[in-house]
Motif scaffolding. Structure first.
Motif, PDB file in Angstrom:
ATOM      1  N   ALA A 223     -13.762   2.439  -9.257  1.00  0.00           N
ATOM      2  CA  ALA A 223     -15.135   2.612  -9.826  1.00  0.00           C
ATOM      3  C   ALA A 223     -15.544   1.792 -10.840  1.00  0.00           C
ATOM      4  CB  ALA A 223     -14.897   4.074 -10.740  1.00  0.00           C
ATOM      5  N   LYS A 225     -16.858  -1.293 -10.148  1.00  0.00           N
ATOM      6  CA  LYS A 225     -17.937  -1.915  -9.670  1.00  0.00           C
ATOM      7  C   LYS A 225     -19.122  -1.264  -9.682  1.00  0.00           C
ATOM      8  CE  LYS A 225     -18.262  -4.529  -5.455  1.00  0.00           C
ATOM      9  NZ  LYS A 225     -17.343  -4.621  -4.036  1.00  0.00           N
ATOM     10  N   THR A 226     -19.087   0.217  -9.384  1.00  0.00           N
ATOM     11  CA  THR A 226     -20.345   1.216  -9.559  1.00  0.00           C
ATOM     12  C   THR A 226     -20.281   1.624 -11.029  1.00  0.00           C
ATOM     13  OG1 THR A 226     -18.783   2.866  -8.689  1.00  0.00           O
ATOM     14  CG2 THR A 226     -20.366   1.510  -7.147  1.00  0.00           C
ATOM     15  N   TYR A 227     -19.573   1.170 -11.868  1.00  0.00           N
ATOM     16  CA  TYR A 227     -19.383   2.026 -13.323  1.00  0.00           C
ATOM     17  C   TYR A 227     -20.886   2.077 -14.003  1.00  0.00           C
ATOM     18  CZ  TYR A 227     -18.023   2.924 -18.105  1.00  0.00           C
ATOM     19  OH  TYR A 227     -17.992   3.357 -19.341  1.00  0.00           O
ATOM     20  N   THR A 228     -21.548   1.043 -14.014  1.00  0.00           N
ATOM     21  CA  THR A 228     -22.856   1.035 -14.847  1.00  0.00           C
ATOM     22  C   THR A 228     -23.716   2.144 -14.099  1.00  0.00           C
ATOM     23  OG1 THR A 228     -22.646  -1.445 -14.950  1.00  0.00           O
ATOM     24  CG2 THR A 228     -24.976  -0.465 -15.329  1.00  0.00           C
ATOM     25  N   GLU A 229     -23.839   2.394 -13.017  1.00  0.00           N
ATOM     26  CA  GLU A 229     -24.739   3.400 -12.271  1.00  0.00           C
ATOM     27  C   GLU A 229     -24.232   4.882 -12.246  1.00  0.00           C
ATOM     28  OE1 GLU A 229     -23.653   0.709 -10.474  1.00  0.00           O
ATOM     29  OE2 GLU A 229     -25.405  -0.418 -11.187  1.00  0.00           O
ATOM     30  N   ASP A 230     -22.764   4.865 -12.269  1.00  0.00           N
ATOM     31  CA  ASP A 230     -22.098   6.183 -11.811  1.00  0.00           C
ATOM     32  C   ASP A 230     -21.550   6.942 -13.328  1.00  0.00           C
ATOM     33  OD1 ASP A 230     -22.687   6.053  -9.368  1.00  0.00           O
ATOM     34  OD2 ASP A 230     -20.719   5.837  -8.752  1.00  0.00           O
ATOM     35  N   ARG A 231     -21.814   6.111 -14.263  1.00  0.00           N
ATOM     36  CA  ARG A 231     -21.051   6.689 -15.536  1.00  0.00           C
ATOM     37  C   ARG A 231     -21.792   8.010 -16.057  1.00  0.00           C
ATOM     38  NH1 ARG A 231     -23.721   4.464 -20.129  1.00  0.00           N
ATOM     39  NH2 ARG A 231     -21.809   5.670 -21.537  1.00  0.00           N
ATOM     40  N   GLY A 238     -16.667   8.521 -11.931  1.00  0.00           N
ATOM     41  CA  GLY A 238     -17.460   7.436 -12.233  1.00  0.00           C
ATOM     42  C   GLY A 238     -16.910   6.570 -13.684  1.00  0.00           C
ATOM     43  N   ALA A 270     -18.682  -7.052  -9.549  1.00  0.00           N
ATOM     44  CA  ALA A 270     -18.063  -6.111 -10.708  1.00  0.00           C
ATOM     45  C   ALA A 270     -18.445  -6.477 -12.058  1.00  0.00           C
ATOM     46  CB  ALA A 270     -16.632  -6.039 -10.183  1.00  0.00           C
ATOM     47  N   LYS A 272     -21.088  -6.546 -13.502  1.00  0.00           N
ATOM     48  CA  LYS A 272     -22.010  -5.739 -14.435  1.00  0.00           C
ATOM     49  C   LYS A 272     -21.337  -4.347 -14.960  1.00  0.00           C
ATOM     50  CE  LYS A 272     -26.203  -3.557 -13.973  1.00  0.00           C
ATOM     51  NZ  LYS A 272     -27.147  -2.785 -12.800  1.00  0.00           N
ATOM     52  N   GLY A 273     -20.392  -4.030 -14.113  1.00  0.00           N
ATOM     53  CA  GLY A 273     -19.597  -2.955 -14.247  1.00  0.00           C
ATOM     54  C   GLY A 273     -18.577  -3.185 -15.523  1.00  0.00           C
TER      55      GLY A 273
END
Ligand code: FAD
Length: 486
Positions: A223, A225-231, A238, A270, A272-273
């Motif tokens: 998670a 890599k997608t943390y910024t969007e999914d958090r 996320g 990753a 950004k995440g």
């Protein structure tokens, strides 16, 4: 003659790796006495809540097993820490007590009392950093004051370079020879029995150092890599869910930071995440430095004018909120997730907190106290700072007039209602178009979904627009108090 022992006092650092107090004690070559004290006296009103006690039991079991493998027994004692540790150190002839610094105002007082007690017996307290990336005193504004605003705090912290590299766990620890009596963990009755409400917690968590490392690994692999969007999405996993592990010190923020940096180097895209994750870790640092400099943060509004807010004392409304029976599905889902698992997603924490404060006009301290008892990650600094942030009364808080609309929030962050359906199954058959606001559904749709409002699921406890007006009217009183004070 055998060397005199060093007493390592475990507190919120229930780990062997990257534990500077433990490593320093081992490095002296002296025998080590490892002790944990269940102190229900010193914290006063902030004695550990029910969910935290459940966690503590598991975490001590895990720590005790790891220490045993390394050669020492974990001694358990109960009582006011300065008395218990002080007496044990004196009785065993320990030359020093080593511990990791804690930041709660009551914990700081305990450190002072213990230091005094030890010094009268020719022993000393050595306090090590390790729970935070930087000591609160290290970070100051240009004027030399503590920070009240997060962004310059982050800039100041990140300008200091990478945090210290984590230490490995000692593999061999020399024990003390004499047999010292320990409490029996089971006798502390940290686990609930009648009723046993911890089933959901057992399903969701693996407390202890190994569990913390596994959780970190899983997050970084799946998670980061997608943390910024999914958090912000409660319907996906996320975020890291490291908060209880960090609170109990089963993992250090340094370990999280360095592992995340290393993982991002291996994963394309990753960066950004990674930055967003590090910034969240630093929100924890920010909350702790606020608590150190403003010790009344858990009890009193940081902005004193908020004391003038005309709060409601509606016990029935508070109870409906606690039980997840407000009639607003995203709020009820969050409160039920909390009750079942001891955790709630951050976005939903903000929604339920805003609802309690700004829709029900109930003091934020009531919500803070409920979270304190029910969260496995209940943390004095993070909880107080976050409640005050939502209330608008905190340092660097969300403006009071920003009132979350629970329906819009639900539609935005749980668009397919996966989260709401999981936790509010009695409305699961409603279509996505109305599930976040069941009272807007035509009768035929309610009927097909088997929903009878007021019977199978509550009517909304308050009307959003009317509640919003009342909250804003209350805020006028705060503004007036501020103007008078100014
Ligand atoms: P991630 O998104 O993976 O973040 C990584 C870590 O950063 C977290 O484990 C946590 O240690 C830290 N962190 C993230 N957000 C915050 C934040 N806003 N403030 C401080 N630290 C943060 N967090 C607690 O640890 N204990 C609490 O008692 C607590 N009470 C809260 C009450 C309210 C009303 C709100 C709105 C938030 C609260 N938080 C609390 C902050 C946040 O909700 C949790 O830290 C986060 O949801 C934990 O999930 P995670 O580990 O997956 O977070």
């Amino acid at each position: 003659m055998s060397k005199k022992p060093i007493l390592v006092w475990f507190r919120q650092d229930l780990r062997l790796s990257d534990n500077r107090a433990l490593s320093a004690a081992v490095a002296t070559g002296a025998p080590v006495m490892a002790v944990y004290v269940l102190d229900d006296v010193s914290p006063g009103a902030w004695r550990m809540g029910g969910a935290s006690r459940w966690w503590l039991h598991q975490s001590l079991t895990s720590l005790s097993a790891s220490l045993k493998t390394a050669g020492v027994r974990l001694l358990l004692r109960r009582g006011a820490a300065p008395d218990v540790i002080g007496t044990l150190a004196v009785d065993t002839g320990a030359t020093a007590v080593y511990c990791t610094r804690s930041y709660e105002p009551w914990a700081a007082k305990v450190e002072v009392a213990l230091k005094t007690k030890l010094s009268t017996h020719g022993s000393e307290l050595k306090r090590f950093a390790g729970a935070l990336l930087r000591e609160p005193e290290e970070l100051r504004t240009q004027a030399g004051d503590p920070f009240k605003v997060y962004t310059p705090f982050w800039r100041s912290l990140s300008s200091k370079g990478a945090p210290a590299v984590p230490l490995p766990a000692p593999t061999q620890i020399t024990p003390v020879k004499s047999k010292i009596v320990s409490d029996d963990l089971a006798a502390w009755t940290l686990l609930p029995t009648k009723p046993d409400w911890a089933g959901g917690m057992r399903e969701h968590w693996q407390p202890g150092e190994a569990g913390a490392q596994a959780r970190l690994r899983r997050f970084l692999d799946a998670a980061l890599k997608t943390y910024t969007e999914d958090r912000n999405r409660p319907d996906v996993e996320g975020t890291s869910r490291l908060s209880p592990h960090l609170h109990f010190g089963e993992i250090s923020p340094h370990q999280c930071w360095h592992a995340a940096v290393a993982a991002a180097e291996q994963q394309r895209g990753a960066d950004k995440g990674l930055e967003t994750f590090c910034k969240e870790i630093v929100w924890r640092e920010f909350a702790h430095q606020l608590l150190v400099h403003w010790p009344h943060l858990p009890e009193k509004p940081f902005r004193p004018e908020f004391a003038a807010f005309p709060w409601s004392k509606d016990k029935a409304a508070l109870r409906a909120w606690q039980r997840g029976q407000t009639g607003y599905p995203i709020v009820d889902a969050g409160m039920r997730e909390l009750w079942h698992t001891g955790y709630m997603h951050n976005r939903v924490r903000m929604i339920v907190a805003s609802f309690l404060i700004k829709h029900l006009l109930i003091p934020w301290q009531e919500g803070e106290a409920w979270f304190w008892d029910t969260l496995v990650d209940a943390d004095l600094a993070n909880n107080a700072a976050s409640w005050q942030w939502v209330a608008g009364s905190g340092a660097d808080a969300a403006p009071y007039f920003r009132i979350f609309a629970p329906v819009t929030q639900g539609e935005k962050f749980d668009p397919e209602a996966v989260y709401v359906r999981r936790w509010v199954p009695e409305i699961a058959r409603l279509p996505n178009s109305v599930i976040h606001a069941p009272w807007t559904a035509p009768d035929a749709i309610l009927k097909t979904a088997g929903v009878v409002l007021g019977k199978t699921y509550p009517h909304p406890i308050v009307d959003h627009a009317a509640a919003r007006q009342l909250a804003l009217a209350g805020y006028e009183k705060v503004k007036a108090a501020n103007a008078t004070a100014g």
